[in-house]
Design a protein around this motif. Structure first.
Motif, short mmCIF file in Angstrom:
data_model
loop_
_atom_site.label_atom_id
_atom_site.label_comp_id
_atom_site.label_asym_id
_atom_site.label_seq_id
_atom_site.Cartn_x
_atom_site.Cartn_y
_atom_site.Cartn_z
N GLY A 1 0.85 -1.22 0.04
CA GLY A 1 -0.11 -0.08 0.03
C GLY A 1 0.93 1.39 -0.04
O GLY A 1 2.05 1.11 -0.25
N SER A 2 0.31 2.20 -0.01
CA SER A 2 0.93 3.82 -0.07
C SER A 2 1.20 4.08 1.39
O SER A 2 1.09 3.36 2.43
CB SER A 2 -0.12 4.76 -0.40
OG SER A 2 -1.37 4.85 0.28
N ARG A 3 1.96 5.41 1.39
CA ARG A 3 2.30 5.78 2.77
C ARG A 3 0.94 6.14 3.51
O ARG A 3 1.12 5.52 4.85
CB ARG A 3 3.03 7.12 2.70
CG ARG A 3 3.54 7.68 4.07
CD ARG A 3 4.17 8.95 3.69
NE ARG A 3 5.41 8.92 2.83
CZ ARG A 3 6.54 8.78 3.14
NH1 ARG A 3 6.84 8.35 4.47
NH2 ARG A 3 7.52 8.62 2.28
N ARG A 4 0.04 6.60 2.91
CA ARG A 4 -1.11 6.63 3.82
C ARG A 4 -1.63 5.34 4.35
O ARG A 4 -2.11 5.34 5.41
CB ARG A 4 -2.38 7.61 2.94
CG ARG A 4 -3.50 7.62 3.66
CD ARG A 4 -4.56 8.31 2.75
NE ARG A 4 -4.24 9.75 2.65
CZ ARG A 4 -4.87 10.59 1.73
NH1 ARG A 4 -6.03 10.14 1.11
NH2 ARG A 4 -4.51 11.56 1.81
N ASP A 5 -1.62 4.50 3.62
CA ASP A 5 -1.93 3.13 4.30
C ASP A 5 -1.34 2.63 5.24
O ASP A 5 -1.62 2.07 6.17
CB ASP A 5 -1.91 1.88 3.18
CG ASP A 5 -2.94 2.33 1.81
OD1 ASP A 5 -3.94 2.69 2.19
OD2 ASP A 5 -2.42 1.92 0.78
N GLY A 6 0.28 3.01 5.32
CA GLY A 6 0.86 2.68 6.47
C GLY A 6 0.51 3.48 7.70
O GLY A 6 0.59 2.96 8.69
N ASP A 7 0.14 4.80 7.36
CA ASP A 7 -0.02 5.69 8.43
C ASP A 7 -1.25 5.23 9.12
O ASP A 7 -1.45 5.23 10.29
CB ASP A 7 -0.20 7.28 7.86
CG ASP A 7 1.28 7.86 7.85
OD1 ASP A 7 1.99 7.16 8.23
OD2 ASP A 7 1.19 8.63 7.06
#
Length: 377
Positions: free
Chosen positions: A44-50
């Motif tokens: 996933g993306s950085r947002r998914d990680g956050d």
């Protein structure tokens, strides 16, 4: 120049390549490792990680560093034991027993386990592999350590307080046999002149524990007369171990007390002409191993059935209560036991004269019955 992303205040979210993110965070997953660092990789993306980190933070917000049982024992319980020994509230022998139980049973099984990961089923399985006495001692010690963990909010509950099944498998059973008064006097006659004689008098006629019976100096023995009976009053302030090593502390602070030897055995105690009441001939006290061997050997030679030397104190408590009719609270005080109510614990301070009078009265009443059970007395 690209702006560096500020470091997260909780966990990390790093690019792992190929559309993946590597997340690192601290938590207690109750997997036996305690509060430690964990990592996971997501697609996933950085947002998914956050978002994933945010969810993990909510789930583990109450997590905190959890000590292992060994860390809790060493940090919270062991210092308290040492303090109690130094203050005189606990005998060094008791401290040795706790440390031995810890090394032999508790630490090997649970020392490296976080206290929040100790589960009742595992405790039950652990107990079933021990003898009855070892299981009881080990569970009690674990419970005391976990109680400290609950106190310091390192564990939510004390799992040692569950209703566990204690195994009935026993090791060497300790004899609970005691002598009647007439049996005790026959045994004393048999061991007269041996290393066991004076210690046996102190245990069987004056309430001493074995180590206490070996600890008095001759200078701590005084003669007194009550109702025409000559008594020996002995101050109990130290004890001697199996090998003759002297300890200046008794089992408990209340164990320090005067004990009274009735006649005619008082004459034998008063006749000792050595530095120690139980002197080895070289200016040192004998150890309990020496007294015990002499006791067993001489009684066997005399054709008498020996009880364990430590059971002489139990014999004293039994015949003083049921044959000589001394009041139970008086016997408890004479044995150096802590009282059971506020008055007994904090206010009762009986002098040696009270003990001497109680012993003299009891023996005089018993002799007056003229039942012949005292043999040559």
């Amino acid at each position: 120049m690209p702006r560096r992303r500020a470091r997260s205040t909780w966990g990390s979210n790093e690019d792992a390549g190929n559309g993946r993110r590597r997340l690192r965070y601290w938590a207690d997953l109750h997997d036996g490792r305690g509060y430690t660092r964990h990592s996971m990789t997501i697609v996933g993306s950085r947002r998914d990680g956050d978002e994933t980190l945010a969810r993990l933070r909510v789930e583990h917000s109450a997590d905190r560093p959890t000590p292992t049982l060994r860390q809790a024992y060493e940090a919270w319980y062991l210092p308290e034991l040492r303090e109690r020994v130094e203050s005189g509230d606990m005998a060094p022998h008791s401290m040795t027993m706790y440390e031995s139980t810890w090394r032999a049973h508790v630490c090997p099984a649970w020392g490296n386990t976080p206290v929040t990961d100790i589960r009742p089923l595992g405790v039950q399985q652990w107990l079933m592999g021990m003898t009855t006495e070892s299981a009881r001692k080990s569970l009690a010690l674990m419970g005391r350590v976990l109680a400290k963990c609950v106190l310091y909010e390192a564990a939510p509950t004390n799992v040692a307080r569950e209703d566990y099944r204690i195994p009935r498998r026993t090791g060497r059973e300790h004899s609970k046999d005691v002598y009647t008064l007439s049996e005790l006097l026959a045994a004393l006659d048999a061991v007269r002149g041996t290393a066991a004689y004076i210690p046996a008098i102190m245990c069987g006629l004056a309430s001493c524990r074995v180590g206490e019976s070996l600890g008095p100096l001759r200078a701590e023995v005084r003669e007194t007369e009550v109702h025409g009976m000559t008594l020996a009053v002995v101050d109990i302030v130290r004890q001697v171990d199996r090998y003759g090593h002297v300890a200046d502390r008794l089992k408990t602070r209340s164990s320090e007390r005067p004990v009274v030897v009735p006649e005619p055995w008082a004459a034998d105690v008063l006749a000792v002409d050595a530095e120690w009441l139980c002197d080895n001939g070289c200016g040192e006290p004998i150890g309990s191993a020496v007294a015990g061997r002499a006791w067993d050997a001489r009684l066997a030679d005399a054709g008498l059935s020996p009880i364990p030397f430590r059971n002489l104190r139990n014999s004293w408590r039994t015949y003083m209560r049921w044959e000589l009719g001394v009041a139970e609270d008086m016997l408890e005080a004479m044995m150096g036991h802590v009282g059971r109510n506020v008055g007994e614990i904090h206010y009762d301070r009986p002098r040696w004269e009270v003990f001497a009078a109680a012993v003299a009265d009891a023996w005089m009443r018993y002799r007056a019955r003229d039942n012949g059970s005292l043999g040559t007395i």
